[in-house]
Design a protein around this motif. Structure first.
Motif, short mmCIF file in Angstrom:
data_model
loop_
_atom_site.label_atom_id
_atom_site.label_comp_id
_atom_site.label_asym_id
_atom_site.label_seq_id
_atom_site.Cartn_x
_atom_site.Cartn_y
_atom_site.Cartn_z
N LEU A 5 -26.70 -8.40 -51.04
CA LEU A 5 -27.28 -7.69 -49.90
C LEU A 5 -26.43 -6.44 -49.68
CD1 LEU A 5 -27.56 -10.89 -47.64
CD2 LEU A 5 -29.37 -9.91 -49.08
N ASP A 7 -26.81 -3.73 -47.80
CA ASP A 7 -26.63 -3.18 -46.45
C ASP A 7 -27.37 -4.06 -45.44
OD1 ASP A 7 -29.28 -2.58 -46.87
OD2 ASP A 7 -28.92 -0.46 -47.28
N GLU A 8 -27.29 -3.69 -44.18
CA GLU A 8 -27.90 -4.51 -43.15
C GLU A 8 -29.40 -4.68 -43.39
OE1 GLU A 8 -27.06 -4.16 -38.71
OE2 GLU A 8 -29.15 -3.54 -38.81
N THR A 11 -30.06 -7.51 -45.61
CA THR A 11 -29.87 -8.81 -44.94
C THR A 11 -31.13 -9.16 -44.13
OG1 THR A 11 -27.48 -8.48 -44.79
CG2 THR A 11 -28.42 -10.12 -43.30
N GLY A 35 -18.21 -11.32 -38.68
CA GLY A 35 -18.78 -10.06 -39.17
C GLY A 35 -19.48 -10.16 -40.51
N GLY A 37 -22.43 -11.31 -41.14
CA GLY A 37 -23.86 -11.00 -41.05
C GLY A 37 -24.74 -12.17 -40.63
N LYS A 38 -24.14 -13.20 -40.06
CA LYS A 38 -24.89 -14.40 -39.67
C LYS A 38 -25.91 -14.10 -38.56
CE LYS A 38 -20.96 -16.51 -38.71
NZ LYS A 38 -20.02 -15.43 -39.12
N THR A 39 -25.46 -13.41 -37.52
CA THR A 39 -26.37 -13.07 -36.42
C THR A 39 -27.44 -12.09 -36.91
OG1 THR A 39 -24.65 -13.47 -34.78
CG2 THR A 39 -26.49 -12.10 -34.08
N THR A 40 -27.05 -11.18 -37.80
CA THR A 40 -28.02 -10.23 -38.37
C THR A 40 -29.13 -10.99 -39.08
OG1 THR A 40 -26.22 -8.65 -38.72
CG2 THR A 40 -28.27 -8.23 -39.91
N GLU A 105 -24.46 -20.94 -36.28
CA GLU A 105 -23.30 -20.21 -36.79
C GLU A 105 -22.07 -21.05 -36.50
OE1 GLU A 105 -22.93 -16.02 -35.78
OE2 GLU A 105 -25.07 -15.92 -35.32
N TRP A 106 -21.11 -21.00 -37.38
CA TRP A 106 -19.86 -21.75 -37.25
C TRP A 106 -20.11 -23.27 -37.12
CZ3 TRP A 106 -15.65 -19.34 -38.73
CH2 TRP A 106 -15.66 -17.95 -38.66
N THR A 128 -18.76 -3.00 -49.55
CA THR A 128 -19.39 -2.60 -48.29
C THR A 128 -20.61 -3.45 -47.97
OG1 THR A 128 -20.71 -0.96 -49.45
CG2 THR A 128 -18.63 -0.19 -48.51
N ARG A 130 -22.76 -7.51 -48.79
CA ARG A 130 -22.59 -8.96 -48.62
C ARG A 130 -23.21 -9.68 -49.81
NH1 ARG A 130 -20.31 -6.54 -45.14
NH2 ARG A 130 -20.52 -6.77 -42.88
N1 LIG Z 1 -25.63 -6.80 -46.20
C1 LIG Z 1 -24.85 -6.12 -45.32
N2 LIG Z 1 -24.05 -5.12 -45.75
C2 LIG Z 1 -23.26 -4.45 -44.88
N3 LIG Z 1 -23.18 -4.72 -43.55
C3 LIG Z 1 -23.95 -5.70 -43.07
C4 LIG Z 1 -24.83 -6.46 -43.92
N4 LIG Z 1 -25.46 -7.38 -43.17
C5 LIG Z 1 -25.01 -7.23 -41.90
N5 LIG Z 1 -24.10 -6.22 -41.83
C6 LIG Z 1 -23.34 -5.76 -40.66
O1 LIG Z 1 -22.30 -6.66 -40.38
C7 LIG Z 1 -21.93 -6.54 -39.00
C8 LIG Z 1 -21.65 -7.89 -38.39
O2 LIG Z 1 -22.82 -8.64 -38.41
P1 LIG Z 1 -23.07 -9.95 -37.53
O3 LIG Z 1 -22.79 -9.72 -36.11
O4 LIG Z 1 -24.42 -10.40 -37.94
O5 LIG Z 1 -21.95 -10.93 -38.10
P2 LIG Z 1 -21.67 -12.47 -37.76
O6 LIG Z 1 -21.49 -13.14 -39.07
O7 LIG Z 1 -22.73 -13.00 -36.87
O8 LIG Z 1 -20.28 -12.43 -37.02
P3 LIG Z 1 -19.65 -13.47 -35.94
O9 LIG Z 1 -19.02 -14.60 -36.70
O10 LIG Z 1 -18.63 -12.63 -35.25
O11 LIG Z 1 -20.76 -13.93 -35.04
C9 LIG Z 1 -23.07 -5.79 -38.33
O12 LIG Z 1 -22.59 -4.50 -38.02
C10 LIG Z 1 -24.14 -5.72 -39.39
O13 LIG Z 1 -24.88 -4.51 -39.31
#
Ligand SMILES: Nc1ncnc2c1ncn2[C@@H]1O[C@H](COP(=O)(O)OP(=O)(O)OP(=O)(O)O)[C@@H](O)[C@H]1O
Ligand SMILES: [Mg+2]
Length: 151
Positions: A5, A7-8, A11, A35, A37-40, A105-106, A128, A130
């Motif tokens: 993946l 970029d966002e 995802t 960070g 990308g789980k919430t994304t 998550e978690w 940069t 995932r």
């Molecule tokens: N494939 C990707 N490549 C680069 N950045 C990404 C990708 N997917 C998501 N992101 C970015 O990663 C960042 C963190 O995403 P997110 O909040 O979803 O993480 P998380 O795993 O839920 O973190 P947490 O454990 O803190 O809840 C966001 O800024 C999102 O845009």
């Protein structure tokens, strides 16, 4: 199954593919560092399901719920769970109903109290972007994976 993946947007698109491969219920664990990308992913899945409102991280509330047509989607973030027993107190078992989809998550924080997930999605930071690895833990998860791979 592993997917890159970059970029966002990728995802979000991957989450849409998973949405289309899933049926109306299921338990999905989202693993990976802060960070990753789980919430994304959950946001992309909910968008694909037709939910257009805000999707916020349930870090402080532990769970957010999204009624979508005849099903209900629960998004848990157990990062701040101090003790897996807290899941019992919040009546966790009642969330796993036949018309419910649960994203967690978690899930490590609920170790010992959570049942086997249908799907585990592990997100790893790679440069940069995932890398997502998706595995099945139940027959229903195996069927979802087969549909994903057949695309
Ligand atoms: N494939 C990707 N490549 C680069 N950045 C990404 C990708 N997917 C998501 N992101 C970015 O990663 C960042 C963190 O995403 P997110 O909040 O979803 O993480 P998380 O795993 O839920 O973190 P947490 O454990 O803190 O809840 C966001 O800024 C999102 O845009
Ligand atoms: Mg998150």
């Amino acid at each position: 199954m592993k997917v890159t993946l970059r970029d966002e947007a990728e995802t979000l698109a991957f989450a849409e593919r998973v949405y289309r491969a899933m049926s109306s219920n299921g338990l999905v664990f989202l693993l990976g560092n802060l960070g990753a990308g789980k919430t994304t992913f959950v946001r992309g899945w909910l968008r694909a399901a037709g939910f257009s409102g805000p999707v916020k991280s349930p870090t402080f509330t532990l769970v957010e719920e999204y009624p979508i047509e005849e099903r209900i989607v629960y998004h848990f973030d157990l990062y701040r769970l101090n003790d897996p027993e807290e899941l019992e107190w919040m009546g966790f078992r009642d969330y796993l109903r036949p018309n419910a989809v649960c994203f967690i998550e978690w899930p490590e924080r609920g170790a010992g109290l959570l049942p086997e997930a249908d799907l585990e999605i592990r997100l790893e930071i790679s440069g940069t972007g995932r890398i997502a690895e998706i595995t099945a833990g139940t027959d229903s998860g195996v069927a979802v994976l087969a549909r994903l791979q057949a695309e």
